[in-house]
Write an enzyme that holds these catalytic residues in place. Sequence first.
Site, mmCIF file in Angstrom:
data_model
loop_
_atom_site.group_PDB
_atom_site.id
_atom_site.type_symbol
_atom_site.label_atom_id
_atom_site.label_comp_id
_atom_site.label_asym_id
_atom_site.label_seq_id
_atom_site.Cartn_x
_atom_site.Cartn_y
_atom_site.Cartn_z
ATOM 1 N N ASP A 87 -5.906 8.153 4.328
ATOM 2 C CA ASP A 87 -6.355 8.221 2.895
ATOM 3 C C ASP A 87 -7.537 8.983 2.566
ATOM 4 O OD1 ASP A 87 -3.723 7.353 2.389
ATOM 5 O OD2 ASP A 87 -4.859 5.613 1.460
ATOM 6 N N HIS A 108 1.947 4.585 -2.635
ATOM 7 C CA HIS A 108 1.749 6.134 -2.651
ATOM 8 C C HIS A 108 3.508 6.287 -3.156
ATOM 9 C CE1 HIS A 108 -1.962 6.668 -0.898
ATOM 10 N NE2 HIS A 108 -1.455 5.822 0.494
ATOM 11 N N HIS A 146 0.681 -1.333 0.262
ATOM 12 C CA HIS A 146 0.213 -0.629 -0.431
ATOM 13 C C HIS A 146 0.718 1.420 -0.413
ATOM 14 C CE1 HIS A 146 -3.967 2.425 1.475
ATOM 15 N NE2 HIS A 146 -2.877 3.718 1.575
ATOM 16 N N GLU A 147 1.390 1.288 0.829
ATOM 17 C CA GLU A 147 2.754 2.867 1.174
ATOM 18 C C GLU A 147 4.257 2.760 -0.597
ATOM 19 O OE1 GLU A 147 2.063 5.002 3.372
ATOM 20 O OE2 GLU A 147 0.350 3.950 4.076
#
Length: 288
Positions: A137, A47, A43-44
């Site tokens: 988010d 980003h 997930h990170e």
Amino acid sequence: MNEYLKLLFKINVHPTLWIVMGISVLTAHFTSVIMLFMIVFIHELGHGIAAAHFNWRIKSIKLLPFGGALETEEHGNKTLKEDLIVTLSGPVQHLWLAGASFLLYQASFLSYETYQQFFYMNLSLMVFNLLPVWPLDGGKLLFMGVSLYRSFLEAHRFTLIFSAAFSAISVLLVTLIQPFSLNVWIIAAFLVFSLVMEWKQRYYAFIRFLLERYYGRGGKPDMLKPIIVDENEAIYKVLEKFRRGCKHPIIITKNGRESGSLDENEILHAYFTDKMTNVKIGELLYSY
């Protein structure tokens, strides 16, 4: 490609995560923790890759026991389009993770129990991250949405107040259903701490937004948005009207009629370089 590989050196694993992983070994929950770690990491990284693509200045990618955070030095001055892509690049990772886990289950590489656990955990993290609560988010998406119609300062303030109210109601409802859930109280404590710290530093965040704008580190503005003010308006009050993604010509009026105009850079220069922090905006017409 080197820019993307550099992201791996910016990963910062919080010490408590190692403690949680150690406890998980002792309590036979290691598989669950590894799943959580992998989901949060991807997930990170989503980003991070999007931010690197737009040449954002990335400080670190933090991995926490219950989530993560991408830290940058952009402070709200990239275009809303870039910010939207970077923000959504985290949650969209959960979609292909869900699809990949299903294919692995269909190919008999995963048992039904493992697939079910992974799918539920992946879906839960995606839904949680999209809640309209800062610093999740969803909270950042809320901030961007409000920024389309309000100044940076107003949008930031509204986002924090809404986040606090939404969090309080959500925690109350969850505790009525699961009053003794340790995870709920840990997450609630994290959100409260984050919101309190962000509220205390809201003017600091605003000044960083103005400084980045002053030094020209933002992206190309999405639109031209004139700000019409009376000549007796204080300069800091004019700055509080600045919005994300907009270039602001300042139209100065006297007795209801236009008496002159200034570029936003002239006002920022007067405020930060000339230290004219309390003057009336009309006085700048004679200086610039």
